[in-house]
Every structure is written in C-alpha cells, then in structure tokens.
Design a protein around this motif. Structure first.
Motif, PDB file in Angstrom:
ATOM      1  N   ASP A  54      45.864   6.591  26.832  1.00 32.98           N
ATOM      2  CA  ASP A  54      46.694   7.436  27.687  1.00 32.98           C
ATOM      3  C   ASP A  54      48.117   6.913  27.811  1.00 32.98           C
ATOM      4  OD1 ASP A  54      44.690   9.171  28.043  1.00 32.98           O
ATOM      5  OD2 ASP A  54      44.393   8.838  30.176  1.00 32.98           O
ATOM      6  N   ARG A  57      50.084   8.355  24.898  1.00 33.71           N
ATOM      7  CA  ARG A  57      50.263   9.805  25.062  1.00 33.71           C
ATOM      8  C   ARG A  57      51.328  10.097  26.120  1.00 33.71           C
ATOM      9  NH1 ARG A  57      46.739  14.308  27.592  1.00 33.71           N
ATOM     10  NH2 ARG A  57      45.792  12.612  28.777  1.00 33.71           N
ATOM     11  N   PHE A  58      51.306   9.316  27.184  1.00 34.42           N
ATOM     12  CA  PHE A  58      52.300   9.470  28.248  1.00 34.42           C
ATOM     13  C   PHE A  58      53.704   9.165  27.722  1.00 34.42           C
ATOM     14  CE2 PHE A  58      54.882   7.343  31.468  1.00 34.42           C
ATOM     15  CZ  PHE A  58      54.912   8.287  32.480  1.00 34.42           C
ATOM     16  N   ASP A  60      54.799   9.201  24.619  1.00 34.66           N
ATOM     17  CA  ASP A  60      55.200  10.231  23.649  1.00 34.66           C
ATOM     18  C   ASP A  60      55.846  11.412  24.363  1.00 34.66           C
ATOM     19  OD1 ASP A  60      54.257   8.775  21.501  1.00 34.66           O
ATOM     20  OD2 ASP A  60      52.336   9.835  21.386  1.00 34.66           O
ATOM     21  N   MET A  61      55.211  11.881  25.438  1.00 35.98           N
ATOM     22  CA  MET A  61      55.736  13.031  26.170  1.00 35.98           C
ATOM     23  C   MET A  61      57.048  12.706  26.867  1.00 35.98           C
ATOM     24  SD  MET A  61      53.937  15.331  29.168  1.00 35.98           S
ATOM     25  CE  MET A  61      54.242  14.097  30.452  1.00 35.98           C
ATOM     26  N   GLU A 145      51.756  20.567  28.723  1.00 36.57           N
ATOM     27  CA  GLU A 145      50.816  19.465  28.916  1.00 36.57           C
ATOM     28  C   GLU A 145      51.234  18.526  30.037  1.00 36.57           C
ATOM     29  OE1 GLU A 145      53.890  17.727  26.009  1.00 36.57           O
ATOM     30  OE2 GLU A 145      53.249  19.649  26.835  1.00 36.57           O
ATOM     31  N   TRP A 146      52.339  18.841  30.723  1.00 37.57           N
ATOM     32  CA  TRP A 146      52.960  17.914  31.664  1.00 37.57           C
ATOM     33  C   TRP A 146      52.014  17.460  32.774  1.00 37.57           C
ATOM     34  CZ3 TRP A 146      57.710  15.671  31.235  1.00 37.57           C
ATOM     35  CH2 TRP A 146      58.175  14.945  32.349  1.00 37.57           C
ATOM     36  N   GLU A 148      48.735  17.685  33.262  1.00 33.67           N
ATOM     37  CA  GLU A 148      47.521  16.980  32.876  1.00 33.67           C
ATOM     38  C   GLU A 148      47.823  15.564  32.414  1.00 33.67           C
ATOM     39  OE1 GLU A 148      44.380  15.301  30.655  1.00 33.67           O
ATOM     40  OE2 GLU A 148      46.239  15.961  29.695  1.00 33.67           O
ATOM     41  N   THR A 149      48.904  15.402  31.640  1.00 37.93           N
ATOM     42  CA  THR A 149      49.270  14.077  31.139  1.00 37.93           C
ATOM     43  C   THR A 149      49.706  13.154  32.272  1.00 37.93           C
ATOM     44  OG1 THR A 149      49.970  15.030  29.017  1.00 37.93           O
ATOM     45  CG2 THR A 149      50.763  12.821  29.534  1.00 37.93           C
ATOM     46  N   SER A 152      46.625  12.332  34.501  1.00 40.70           N
ATOM     47  CA  SER A 152      45.664  11.467  33.827  1.00 40.70           C
ATOM     48  C   SER A 152      46.120  10.020  33.839  1.00 40.70           C
ATOM     49  CB  SER A 152      45.455  11.943  32.388  1.00 40.70           C
ATOM     50  OG  SER A 152      44.582  11.080  31.692  1.00 40.70           O
ATOM     51  N   TRP A 153      47.363   9.769  33.434  1.00 40.73           N
ATOM     52  CA  TRP A 153      47.871   8.402  33.396  1.00 40.73           C
ATOM     53  C   TRP A 153      48.116   7.864  34.800  1.00 40.73           C
ATOM     54  CZ3 TRP A 153      47.371   4.276  31.049  1.00 40.73           C
ATOM     55  CH2 TRP A 153      48.309   3.249  31.042  1.00 40.73           C
ATOM     56  N   SER A 276      56.506   3.148  32.160  1.00 42.92           N
ATOM     57  CA  SER A 276      55.564   3.968  32.951  1.00 42.92           C
ATOM     58  C   SER A 276      55.222   3.274  34.260  1.00 42.92           C
ATOM     59  CB  SER A 276      54.290   4.251  32.149  1.00 42.92           C
ATOM     60  OG  SER A 276      53.695   3.055  31.703  1.00 42.92           O
TER      61      SER A 276
END
Length: 315
Positions: A54, A57-58, A60-61, A145-146, A148-149, A152-153, A276
């Motif tokens: 995660d 993925r975080f 990357d966005m 996807e904002w 949910e991403t 999740s993180w 993050s």
C-alpha cells in the motif's frame, strides 16, 4: 547510529488472542523496550506485517497529484488552521544555538518549499468544541481511486500506532494497555503527505522542512523514495535515518540529498519527493494530564506529561 527496529508481529498475534499482557509471552519486556526507546530517543522504527504494497500505491498516486499544475482544479483545497502541525519556540531556538556545530540544523531560506495535503483518518466526534480540527477533507478531481487509496494506507498507519505502538508504550510505562488509545478515540488524525519538487528545488543544501517538533501525540510515516531525513534525538544528537523496506518511522522529518535525484532522473522517474506522514492525535476535547502513577511524580506539575512521546525533530 541506527535506530532500532521493533517487529510488531509478536504483539499483534497475541493481541488478536486477547491475552495481553501475558508475562510468559515475553511481550512485557518488548513493551518496556518500546517505551524505553521512545523515552530516551523520541524515535522508533517498526515493522508491521499489515503494511505491505500500500505504501507504493499511495506514493504512485501522490506523485501524480503533485505533478499537476498548481492552479488546476485537482489541486484546489480548503485552507484550515489545523494544517500547521509543528512549532519552533524560543526555548528551542536557545537549544539550537547551544548545540555543537555538527548537530546544528541547516537554516531554511524563506518558507518551506513543499506542498502538503491533509486527509482525515477515522471517525470524528458528533459534538466537539473544535470543529475546525474535525472538518471533512477535499477530494481532488480526476482521481477516482483517491478515497480508497487514502483510507487504505491511512488506516494501516493509524493501526500501527493505535493497535500496537501506543498500547505497547502504555504497558511499557506501567499503565493500562488502553491508557493512550482511550484518549485517541475519535482524535483528529491526519494523513498528511508532503510533496517536494526536486526538479525545481533540487539544489544542494535545500531544506524542505525546517527543524521543528510536531504538535500531536505520535507521528508515523512510510518509506519515501528519496533519502534525506534527519532527526534529532532527545540528547540533541543529529542522525540521518534510513527507513528499511517494509518498516515505518515513528517521528518524522525531511531534508534533501542529491545522489538520489540523479539516479531518478536517469531512470525517468518522478522527481517529486512524497512523504506519507500521518499525525495521530489525542481527541480534541480530551484533557491532557499525567496518567496513572505519573500523576504522583514531581514532574506532574508540568502539563502534557503524557504526550512526552510527541516528536521533537526535524529537518
């Protein structure tokens, strides 16, 4: 000096069985080690098996978000005063001047050249005297996807604090397991990624976040794709922190290094440094006071003793 890494897996396994604290498990000793490290250094690395892919993925966005033009609709956010989570007071300034030259932080030239976005994590109180600290987040356009991403993180990071480190610290300090977490319920926790444009501000010596300490309970962040993090331990020693793959850092700070920029440029990767960071707070309406046996300590005349784990950092 390297920060110690605490594997949270043994605690999480026994906590799931509801057998805390079990002297035969060896967990009390591990919890005392967590509280000792936090008390003596103010910084800790943890390995949490729940936090895996995660983080990438975080990032990357967030790289795509920060690469958007600053005046685009995707970057429009509400300005709320909770977005100032750090402080450098006069006492700290005096300590900085008294530090040995090798431990003194670099002095930023003007405002920090970074961007920050705030995303609330977890439920907020229905009634509060501090509505601004509990406001709804803004979702940028063009990122389906904002939510949910981010959730999740964010929930994984806050779980590392609430369902592990904060409980372990409570046990280690000789307090009830929920001594800290009970105060964190419905706290104004914020996932607060920062973006630093290394293409525009990649000169050697650039400071993206000046020396400060955070005005919350505990801060945690994941591994960034660029190095450059310096923190100051409670004894004033400056150390460069390397967050191992699969680990999280309790206590945060950021400063630029050059070599990684050159490598990223050669590989045609994003030159936005994303951190993050998540700020975990005591609930807005909770009263800060010494807890348990600490109330009998001479130090109890000082306020906020129970949040002495708060970050004292960072550059």
């Amino acid at each position: 000096m390297e920060l110690p890494v605490i594997d949270l897996a043994p605690y999480l396994e026994i906590a799931a069985e509801g057998d805390l604290p079990n002297p035969a498990s060896g967990l009390p000793e591990l919890c005392r080690e967590v509280s000792r490290i936090l008390k003596e250094t103010g910084a800790l690395l943890v390995k949490d098996p729940r936090c895996t892919a995660d983080n990438d993925r975080f990032i990357d966005m967030m790289e795509k978000y920060f690469e958007k033009p600053a005046d685009s609709s995707a970057c429009r956010t509400s300005l709320l005063h909770y977005q100032v989570p750090s402080l450098v007071d006069e006492d700290m300034q005096e300590k900085l001047r008294a530090m040995p030259k090798e431990n003194q932080p670099l002095t930023p030239k003007g405002p920090d050249p970074k961007w920050r976005y705030m995303w609330r994590v977890g439920p907020r109180p229905l009634k509060t005297r501090f509505q601004e600290l509990n406001s709804e987040p803004v979702i940028p356009e063009g990122f389906p996807e904002w939510k949910e991403t981010m959730d999740s993180w964010g929930y994984k990071m806050i779980s590392a604090i609430e369902l592990a480190v904060a409980e372990m610290a409570g046990i280690g300090f000789g307090l009830p397991t929920d001594a800290f977490t009970s105060l964190m319920k419905q706290g104004s926790h914020l996932l607060a990624p920062t973006g630093s444009d290394l293409r525009r501000n990649g000169q050697e010596g650039t400071v993206f976040a000046g020396y400060h300490y955070d005005l919350n309970f505990l801060t945690i962040h994941g591994r960034s794709r660029f190095p450059g993090l310096n923190i100051w331990l409670r004894n004033g020693q400056k150390i460069a922190v390397k967050v191992p793959i699969g680990c999280l850092l309790i206590q945060t700070g950021k400063q630029l290094t050059i070599d990684a920029i050159n490598v990223a440029s050669e590989q045609n990767r994003s030159l936005w440094r994303v951190s993050s960071t998540l700020f975990a707070h005591i609930a807005s309406d909770a009263v800060l006071k010494p807890l348990g046996h600490f109330a009998e300590s001479p130090l109890s005349i000082s306020t906020c003793v129970q949040v002495s784990l708060s970050n004292k950092s960072l550059q």
